[in-house]
Design a protein around this motif. Structure first.
Motif, PDB file in Angstrom:
ATOM      1  N   THR A 104      29.584  69.491  58.565  1.00 38.27           N
ATOM      2  CA  THR A 104      30.626  68.476  58.344  1.00 38.27           C
ATOM      3  C   THR A 104      30.193  67.145  58.953  1.00 38.27           C
ATOM      4  OG1 THR A 104      32.336  70.177  58.422  1.00 38.27           O
ATOM      5  CG2 THR A 104      33.058  67.907  58.757  1.00 38.27           C
ATOM      6  N   ALA A 105      29.632  67.200  60.164  1.00 36.83           N
ATOM      7  CA  ALA A 105      29.183  65.964  60.824  1.00 36.83           C
ATOM      8  C   ALA A 105      28.127  65.266  59.966  1.00 36.83           C
ATOM      9  CB  ALA A 105      28.622  66.291  62.209  1.00 36.83           C
ATOM     10  N   ALA A 106      27.201  66.060  59.424  1.00 37.16           N
ATOM     11  CA  ALA A 106      26.131  65.475  58.606  1.00 37.16           C
ATOM     12  C   ALA A 106      26.712  64.846  57.339  1.00 37.16           C
ATOM     13  CB  ALA A 106      25.109  66.557  58.256  1.00 37.16           C
ATOM     14  N   LEU A 107      27.657  65.532  56.712  1.00 35.91           N
ATOM     15  CA  LEU A 107      28.275  64.978  55.495  1.00 35.91           C
ATOM     16  C   LEU A 107      29.041  63.697  55.822  1.00 35.91           C
ATOM     17  CD1 LEU A 107      29.551  68.275  53.820  1.00 35.91           C
ATOM     18  CD2 LEU A 107      27.781  66.742  52.925  1.00 35.91           C
ATOM     19  N   ALA A 108      29.695  63.690  56.980  1.00 34.83           N
ATOM     20  CA  ALA A 108      30.458  62.492  57.370  1.00 34.83           C
ATOM     21  C   ALA A 108      29.505  61.318  57.604  1.00 34.83           C
ATOM     22  CB  ALA A 108      31.281  62.788  58.622  1.00 34.83           C
ATOM     23  N   LEU A 109      28.365  61.583  58.235  1.00 33.49           N
ATOM     24  CA  LEU A 109      27.381  60.506  58.455  1.00 33.49           C
ATOM     25  C   LEU A 109      26.884  59.972  57.112  1.00 33.49           C
ATOM     26  CD1 LEU A 109      25.311  62.162  61.346  1.00 33.49           C
ATOM     27  CD2 LEU A 109      26.735  60.109  61.579  1.00 33.49           C
TER      28      LEU A 109
ATOM     29  N   ASN B 193      21.751  58.035  57.719  1.00 31.39           N
ATOM     30  CA  ASN B 193      20.913  59.221  57.520  1.00 31.39           C
ATOM     31  C   ASN B 193      21.410  60.337  58.433  1.00 31.39           C
ATOM     32  OD1 ASN B 193      19.248  58.053  55.624  1.00 31.39           O
ATOM     33  ND2 ASN B 193      17.927  57.150  57.194  1.00 31.39           N
ATOM     34  N   ALA B 194      21.223  61.570  57.976  1.00 32.39           N
ATOM     35  CA  ALA B 194      21.692  62.696  58.799  1.00 32.39           C
ATOM     36  C   ALA B 194      20.615  63.762  58.866  1.00 32.39           C
ATOM     37  CB  ALA B 194      22.963  63.283  58.201  1.00 32.39           C
ATOM     38  N   THR B 195      20.263  64.150  60.090  1.00 28.37           N
ATOM     39  CA  THR B 195      19.281  65.217  60.307  1.00 28.37           C
ATOM     40  C   THR B 195      19.925  66.278  61.184  1.00 28.37           C
ATOM     41  OG1 THR B 195      17.459  63.652  60.194  1.00 28.37           O
ATOM     42  CG2 THR B 195      17.004  65.741  61.311  1.00 28.37           C
ATOM     43  N   ILE B 196      19.817  67.537  60.754  1.00 34.48           N
ATOM     44  CA  ILE B 196      20.366  68.638  61.558  1.00 34.48           C
ATOM     45  C   ILE B 196      19.218  69.466  62.116  1.00 34.48           C
ATOM     46  CG2 ILE B 196      21.851  70.672  61.581  1.00 34.48           C
ATOM     47  CD1 ILE B 196      23.350  69.666  59.204  1.00 34.48           C
ATOM     48  N   LEU B 197      19.227  69.684  63.427  1.00 30.99           N
ATOM     49  CA  LEU B 197      18.273  70.619  64.046  1.00 30.99           C
ATOM     50  C   LEU B 197      18.995  71.948  64.245  1.00 30.99           C
ATOM     51  CD1 LEU B 197      16.680  68.396  66.876  1.00 30.99           C
ATOM     52  CD2 LEU B 197      16.207  68.415  64.408  1.00 30.99           C
ATOM     53  N   GLU B 198      18.448  73.005  63.681  1.00 34.63           N
ATOM     54  CA  GLU B 198      19.107  74.316  63.744  1.00 34.63           C
ATOM     55  C   GLU B 198      18.135  75.350  64.299  1.00 34.63           C
ATOM     56  OE1 GLU B 198      22.111  76.010  63.270  1.00 34.63           O
ATOM     57  OE2 GLU B 198      20.864  77.752  63.722  1.00 34.63           O
ATOM     58  N   ALA B 199      18.637  76.165  65.233  1.00 34.07           N
ATOM     59  CA  ALA B 199      17.781  77.161  65.888  1.00 34.07           C
ATOM     60  C   ALA B 199      17.355  78.277  64.936  1.00 34.07           C
ATOM     61  CB  ALA B 199      18.527  77.762  67.076  1.00 34.07           C
TER      62      ALA B 199
END
Ligand SMILES: Cc1cc2nc3c(=O)[nH]c(=O)nc-3n(C[C@H](O)[C@H](O)[C@H](O)COP(=O)(O)OP(=O)(O)OC[C@H]3O[C@@H](n4cnc5c(N)ncnc54)[C@H](O)[C@@H]3O)c2cc1C
Length: 404
Positions: A18-23, A29-35
């Motif tokens: 949701t945060a990435a879509l909001a950005l 630009n939106a980058t997600i780091l996921e474990a």
């Protein structure tokens, strides 16, 4: 090599996406780091109940997403409440109007995450999988994010890395609040599509077939979630084992569902909120379960994580526009963090009230429940109180624009 981004989102759960879509909806630009690995399947129905307010938010930041979730999910038109085996309240709703968002939708969290992931890909969100964050350091200039694979530099972080948030711990923010001792067993069963049950949400106060324990049945697309409230003296391991569930479930549901179990979990609930939602340098904002953990009654987990993420993205957008002005940029981050912290405290209060109502350990509430059940067939408002009590207040905080 150090990688640089203006904003990093940590965690590709529903709040991180949701945060990435909001950005992205704000042109950032939106980058997600996921474990974890791409394509993982996370167990358990969890956030099945998505309120209309959440669908509307998602629709705003990603047109079509709210509608898609509503299409996949189901809406029950009947709610029933039983007291010691007797039905004391029933409410029937009109079907949702076509082409509008329904009052809520009910679907497996995995389906929500799948739809969000598709929306993120469409919106051009960058995912970096298997990029576990190990430490975060903030300064007035920005954030250094250390991962198992290297280092990232960024101006802002939205921390959506869940209950055990490494980001929250790295910046020294503590959770405040109790862990409740009440235990619930939560069971998902797959629906028998050939011969399904009617789609009704049912709550049993003191179900006689399981020794007076409370039982909640919530349908979701493709299945049912059953919550059994345990007594303090109950053997939690047994009730939450497959053997235990196979013994008690057929007493409260058609026995065929004992062969359709897809998930079992035993919970005691935390009712905790981070002491603040931003770090001393105002470079990190916490959102979702990184910021708060509530008992699920009232469905305030993901439903409040979504506005957390959106408000964080809005604050960061404004802060980036005045980046050179330290005081101004701090002001925007602080405002976003304080607004959602207030919401977090309110949501916890609402979940607390729901829990107290369900527990019935408070003598006054217990007595009121007895009287309400006795009179409910004649005074429907008392039946309604019994019906709604396990889900807490329906209103938002009076000083906030968001309901959850
Ligand atoms: C039984 C139950 C019922 C519930 N029912 C509802 C409901 O009806 N409605 C509702 O609104 N909510 C409900 N919830 C709550 C809801 O499931 C949570 O609020 C929601 O999953 C939180 O999402 P999140 O994105 O904040 O965290 P998570 O889903 O936990 O996502 C965190 C992500 O961060 C990643 N991560 C963790 N550490 C790192 C790291 N160091 N580096 C990089 N990535 C990392 C994880 O792999 C994960 O992908 C329920 C919860 C439970 C347990």
């Amino acid at each position: 090599m150090v990688k640089e981004r203006d904003v990093l989102v940590i965690g590709a759960g529903p709040v991180g996406m949701t945060a990435a879509l909001a950005l992205r909806s704000k042109g950032l630009n939106a980058t997600i780091l996921e474990a974890e690995k791409e394509g993982r399947v996370r167990p358990g129905s969890r956030a099945i109940y998505i309120h209309k307010a959440t669908l509307e938010f998602l629709e705003q930041i990603s047109p079509g997403l709210g509608k898609k979730l509503a299409d996949i999910g189901i809406v029950w038109q009947v709610k029933r409440t039983f007291y010691k085996g007797e039905e004391v309240y029933k409410r029937i709703y009109e079907p949702p109007k076509p082409n509008t968002l329904p009052a809520f939708t009910s679907l497996h969290q995995h389906e929500i995450e799948k739809a969000m992931y598709d929306a993120c890909n469409k919106a051009g969100v960058e995912f970096v999988w298997e990029e576990k964050v190990t430490n975060v350091k903030t300064s007035e200039e920005g954030v250094t994010v250390e991962t198992e694979n290297g280092e990232w530099q960024t101006k802002y972080v939205i921390a959506c890395d869940g209950a055990r948030s490494v980001v929250r711990n790295s910046v020294g923010i503590k959770f405040q609040g109790p862990r409740k001792s009440d235990a619930f067993v939560v069971v998902d069963v797959a629906e028998d599509e050939e011969n399904p049950l009617p789609i009704e949400r049912v709550f049993h106060y003191q179900h006689p077939n399981v020794g007076g324990r409370n039982v909640l049945y919530v349908p979701f697309a493709g299945g049912w979630r059953i919550d059994l409230q345990l007594f303090e003296e109950d053997d939690r391991d047994y009730y939450g084992s497959e053997e235990g569930v196979r013994e008690w479930l057929p007493k409260v549901m058609d026995p065929k569902y004992a062969d359709r179990i897809t998930w079992i979990s035993t919970y005691t609930f935390y009712q905790v909120v981070a002491e603040k939602y931003t770090d001393d340098h105002h470079r990190v904002i916490l959102a979702g379960e990184a910021a708060h953990l509530f008992a699920p009654f009232g469905a305030r987990g993901l439903n409040s994580g979504v506005p957390d993420a959106i408000v964080a993205a809005e604050g960061i957008k404004k802060a980036l526009e005045v980046e050179a002005n330290e005081e101004e940029r701090r002001k925007y981050i602080r405002q976003a963090a304080e607004e959602r912290h207030k919401a977090g405290l309110w949501n916890r209060e609402c979940s607390n009230r729901a829990l107290e109502h369900i527990q019935g350990t408070n003598e006054e509430i217990k007595l009121r429940r007895e009287i309400a059940a006795f009179l409910a067939p004649h005074i429907p408002s008392l039946g309604r109180w019994l019906d709604e009590g396990p889900f807490g207040p329906r209103t938002g905080h009076p000083e906030l624009t968001t309901k959850y």
